[in-house]
Design a protein around this motif. Structure first.
Motif, PDB file in Angstrom:
ATOM      1  N   ALA A   1       0.856  -1.194   0.000  1.00  0.00           N
ATOM      2  CA  ALA A   1       0.000   0.000   0.000  1.00  0.00           C
ATOM      3  C   ALA A   1       0.887   1.239   0.000  1.00  0.00           C
ATOM      4  O   ALA A   1       1.730   1.410   0.879  1.00  0.00           O
ATOM      5  CB  ALA A   1      -0.915  -0.005   1.221  1.00  0.00           C
TER       6      ALA A   1
ATOM      7  N   TYR B   1      -2.690   0.102  -3.602  1.00  0.00           N
ATOM      8  CA  TYR B   1      -1.411  -0.596  -3.728  1.00  0.00           C
ATOM      9  C   TYR B   1      -0.652  -0.131  -4.962  1.00  0.00           C
ATOM     10  O   TYR B   1      -1.235   0.381  -5.923  1.00  0.00           O
ATOM     11  CB  TYR B   1      -1.643  -2.106  -3.734  1.00  0.00           C
ATOM     12  CG  TYR B   1      -2.259  -2.586  -2.443  1.00  0.00           C
ATOM     13  CD1 TYR B   1      -1.464  -2.893  -1.344  1.00  0.00           C
ATOM     14  CD2 TYR B   1      -3.643  -2.689  -2.305  1.00  0.00           C
ATOM     15  CE1 TYR B   1      -2.027  -3.305  -0.145  1.00  0.00           C
ATOM     16  CE2 TYR B   1      -4.219  -3.097  -1.109  1.00  0.00           C
ATOM     17  CZ  TYR B   1      -3.406  -3.407  -0.037  1.00  0.00           C
ATOM     18  OH  TYR B   1      -3.977  -3.789   1.162  1.00  0.00           O
TER      19      TYR B   1
ATOM     20  N   GLN C   1       8.261  -2.377  -3.651  1.00  0.00           N
ATOM     21  CA  GLN C   1       7.806  -3.755  -3.779  1.00  0.00           C
ATOM     22  C   GLN C   1       9.065  -4.615  -3.912  1.00  0.00           C
ATOM     23  O   GLN C   1       9.360  -5.171  -4.960  1.00  0.00           O
ATOM     24  CB  GLN C   1       6.912  -3.913  -5.006  1.00  0.00           C
ATOM     25  CG  GLN C   1       6.302  -5.305  -5.150  1.00  0.00           C
ATOM     26  CD  GLN C   1       5.393  -5.412  -6.362  1.00  0.00           C
ATOM     27  OE1 GLN C   1       4.742  -4.460  -6.732  1.00  0.00           O
ATOM     28  NE2 GLN C   1       5.346  -6.569  -6.987  1.00  0.00           N
TER      29      GLN C   1
ATOM     30  N   LYS D   1      -0.257  -6.196   0.246  1.00  0.00           N
ATOM     31  CA  LYS D   1      -1.490  -6.601  -0.426  1.00  0.00           C
ATOM     32  C   LYS D   1      -1.834  -8.045  -0.090  1.00  0.00           C
ATOM     33  O   LYS D   1      -2.994  -8.381   0.147  1.00  0.00           O
ATOM     34  CB  LYS D   1      -1.328  -6.421  -1.937  1.00  0.00           C
ATOM     35  CG  LYS D   1      -2.599  -6.704  -2.730  1.00  0.00           C
ATOM     36  CD  LYS D   1      -2.383  -6.407  -4.205  1.00  0.00           C
ATOM     37  CE  LYS D   1      -3.656  -6.623  -5.002  1.00  0.00           C
ATOM     38  NZ  LYS D   1      -3.440  -6.309  -6.453  1.00  0.00           N
TER      39      LYS D   1
END
Length: 572
Positions: free
Chosen positions: A62, A183, A370, A527
Motif C-alpha cells: 500500500a 497498492y 515492492q 497486499k
C-alpha cells in the motif's frame, strides 16, 4: 538561565561524548585489563553469538498518502529497474473556493475571461551552495539537489494527465472504519486517465517559455538551476522572479478554461465536491532508452496556478460604464489522497532466487518499494524445544553485566560495485512480531540539528566505511549522491539484549529493511500477507534503493558473517 536548562545541556554533552567514544573500535575493550582471564578481577570482554538470517520477497505494498514519493526510472544492476509514476488529488486553496467568474452572464461583460497560462510547480529538495554576483551585477545562486538517484541530468518523457479515478478516503469493506488502501500495482488508476497530455509547452522558445529542448515534456530532467521567470509589470517592464529549483511545467490553458473557469455551478463550492469533479493529476514517466533518474519529491508542496484575466466593470457618477481587464489567479494545491505507483522490471536472477528461498541466507537482499526484507533470529536455534534459543538459555545463567550489543552487517562490495548503484544511507531494524521499534530506538533521544535523517545516531544503522566513519553525509557536491562505497552497517541493540537476558523478554523475530528516514516508524499494508507478516515500515515502501549484505550461512567467511557481538563485564 535556569537549572533545568543547565541540566539539559550537560546531558546533551554527555551523550555526545558517549557517542564519540562508542565509535572507537570495540576490539580495544579489555585489552589493557590486568589479570587476563583471572576470575579474581572484574573483566571487560567480548564474545560473539549466533544469528540466523533469511530473505523475504515482498509483494505489492500500500503506497497511498506517503509523506514523500519517488518519480522517475532508476536501474540498480543488482536488483533491476524501478519505474515510479504518481497520482494526486487537487484541492482548491481557501482563497479560490467558491469563486465566481465573469462568465455567469456574458451580457453583463464585454468579453469572457481569458486564461493566459497555467503553471504546475513542485519544489525539489535542495540546498543553497553559493551566492555570487556576475559581471552584470546580477546575483547568481547555485544549488545542490538532494534525494536524486541515478545519472545526473538523465532525461525521460514526462506526461501529466487528468485522472478519472476517484481516490476515496475510506474502505467500504471495513464499513468505512479504515483508510482505503491503494497498492503500488493498481492498474485501474492508469487505465482511467484522460489520454490528452496537459504539459503541452511548445518545442520552441517563446518570450516566456524556454522549451526548445523539450525539458518540460519530451526530455524532462531534474534541473538544479535556480528558477528565474520573467513577467511584465503595469508599465510593460520586465520583472524577474527568482525561486529555488523546482519542477515547473506549463499546462494546457484550454483544458483549465473549460475545467475551472467554465465549471458547472457548484463544483467549486467546497473541496469534497471539487475532488469528485476534478479527480486529480497523473504523472507518467517513460524511458528514452537509457533513462536512469529518480527523485524523491514532496508533491504536497506543489501547486497548480491558473493565471487569467477578466473584465472589471466600473460605473462612474454619471452612469458611464467602462471595462478594464484585471489579472487574477486561481490556486490549487497538490493535496488530498495520493498513490505512488511503482513497478519492477528486468529483475536480477540472483536477487529473485535468493529472496524466494526459505533457506538460511548467505546474502541478504534489502530492497525498498515492492522489494524484499531480511528476517533475523538472535542466538541461533532452539534444539531442546523449550521455546528458548540454546545460546540465550545459557547466557541467562552466566550473570554477566552487558555493556554493549551490536549487529554488524557487512556489504557484499562485489555485488554492489557498479557505479550506478546508490547504496541506502541507513537501514532499520524492528520487532517483526509486534510491528514496532526496539527499545534501543525509544531510548535513543540523540538528535542531529538541521538534518533529522541523522537522528538516533547511537542506535545507528548508518552506512559506514572501513574505519567506521558515517558516509551518509559524504555526498558529491554536484549530484548530492553518496559516491564513496560503504563497507558495513552497524546497529546497537544493547537494551534489547539486556531485556532478553535479565528480564526474560520474548526473543522476538526481527525485521531488517532499508529506510528513507529514521524518524517515521509507521507501517503500511502488504497486499498479500506473508504468514504473520501483514505490514512493512512505510519508509521502506517509499525508498527505491537496495543493498546486499552478507548473511549468517556458514559458507560466509567468519570476518564477514553476520553475528551478534556482546561486550560484557564478568564478575569475580
Amino acid at each position: 538561565m535556569n537549572l533545568q536548562t543547565y541540566v539539559k545541556q550537560i546531558i546533551t554533552i554527555l551523550i555526545m561524548v558517549m557517542f564519540i567514544s562508542c565509535d572507537k573500535d570495540f576490539n580495544e575493550i579489555g585489552t589493557d585489563i590486568v589479570g587476563g582471564d583471572n576470575d579474581h578481577y572484574l573483566l571487560d570482554k567480548t564474545t560473539e553469538f549466533s544469528v540466523m538470517a533469511y530473505n523475504q520477497k515482498l509483494g505489492p505494498v500500500a503506497m497511498n498518502n506517503l509523506p514523500i514519493n519517488p518519480l522517475g526510472i532508476y536501474t540498480n544492476p543488482a536488483f533491476g529497474t524501478t519505474t515510479a509514476n504518481f497520482v494526486t488529488q487537487l484541492e482548491v486553496a481557501s482563497t479560490s473556493l467558491n469563486r465566481t467568474f465573469n462568465n455567469v452572464d456574458p451580457t453583463l461583460y464585454q468579453t469572457l475571461p481569458i486564461v493566459d497560462s497555467v503553471i504546475l510547480n513542485i519544489p525539489y529538495f535542495s540546498k543553497l551552495k553559493t551566492t555570487t554576483t556576475n559581471s552584470s551585477g546580477e546575483i547568481v545562486k547555485t544549488y545542490q539537489l538532494d534525494s536524486i538517484y541515478g545519472t545526473a541530468n538523465s532525461k525521460f518523457r514526462l506526461s501529466i494527465h487528468e485522472s478519472n479515478y476517484f481516490l476515496r478516503n475510506l474502505d467500504p469493506e471495513t464499513q468505512f472504519t479504515e483508510q482505503q488502501a491503494f497498492y503500488n500495482d493498481n492498474q485501474n488508476i492508469e487505465n482511467n486517465i484522460n489520454s490528452a497530455r496537459l504539459n503541452n509547452a511548445p518545442l520552441v522558445n517563446t518570450e516566456f517559455i524556454k522549451n526548445a529542448d523539450g525539458r518540460e515534456n519530451e526530455q524532462f530532467y531534474f534541473n538544479k538551476n535556480e528558477r528565474i521567470t520573467k513577467t511584465k509589470n503595469d508599465e510593460n517592464e520586465d520583472v524577474l522572479a527568482r525561486s529555488v529549483p523546482s519542477m515547473r511545467l506549463h499546462l494546457d490553458t484550454n483544458f483549465f478554461l473549460n475545467k475551472i473557469i467554465n465549471a458547472p455551478s457548484g463544483q467549486l463550492a467546497n473541496n469534497d465536491v471539487f475532488k469528485n469533479y476534478f479527480r486529480g493529476l497523473f504523472f507518467k514517466v517513460e524511458s528514452l532508452g537509457n533513462t536512469n533518474s529518480m527523485a524523491m519529491l514532496n508533491f504536497a508542496g506543489g501547486t497548480v496556478t491558473v493565471y487569467y484575466r477578466e473584465d472589471s466593470k466600473v460605473t462612474d457618477a454619471q452612469g458611464v460604464v467602462t471595462y478594464n481587464k484585471v489579472d487574477k489567479t486561481f490556486l490549487m494545491n497538490l493535496s488530498g489522497n495520493t498513490v505512488s505507483l511503482q513497478s519492477n522490471s528486468n529483475e536480477n536472477a540472483d536477487y529473485l532466487t535468493a529472496t524466494n528461498s526459505p533457506a538460511e541466507a548467505s546474502r541478504l537482499y534489502l530492497k525498498g518499494g515492492q522489494g524484499s526484507m531480511a528476517i533475523i533470529d538472535l542466538f541461533g536455534p532452539d534444539t531442546n524445544g523449550n521455546g528458548v534459543a540454546d545460546e540465550l538459555e545459557d547466557l541467562r545463567t552466566r550473570g554477566w553485566l552487558i555493556n554493549e550489543a551490536n549487529l554488524t552487517f557487512y556489504i557484499d562490495k562485489d555485488k554492489v560495485s557498479n557505479p550506478l548503484t546508490v547504496e541506502p544511507n541507513r537501514i532499520f531494524l524492528f520487532d517483526l512480531n509486534n510491528r514496532r521499534t526496539l527499545i534501543d530506538y525509544a531510548f535513543d533521544q540523540t538528535t542531529f540539528p538541521g538534518y533529522a535523517k541523522q537522528n538516533k545516531f547511537v542506535h545507528g544503522g548508518y552506512i559506514l566505511d572501513d574505519e567506521g566513519k558515517n558516509l551518509s553525509q559524504a555526498k558529491d557536491q554536484t549530484t548530492g549522491i553518496v559516491t564513496k562505497k560503504g563497507t558495513k552497517y552497524k546497529i546497537r541493540i544493547t537494551d534489547h539484549v539486556k531485556n532478553l537476558v535479565r528480564k526474560d523478554s520474548t526473543n522476538v523475530r526481527l525485521g531488517l529493511v532499508v529506510t528513507e528516514t529514521i524518524g517515521n516508524v509507521g507501517f503500511t499494508k502488504l497486499k498479500t500477507p506473508i504468514g504473520t507478516i501483514k505490514t512493512v515500515p512505510t519508509m521502506s515502501a517509499l525508498n527505491p534503493l537496495g543493498t546486499i549484505l552478507y548473511g549468517s550461512h556458514s559458507s560466509i567467511a567468519d570476518d564477514k558473517r553476520l553475528k551478534l557481538e556482546i561486550y560484557y563485564t564478568k564478575p569475580n
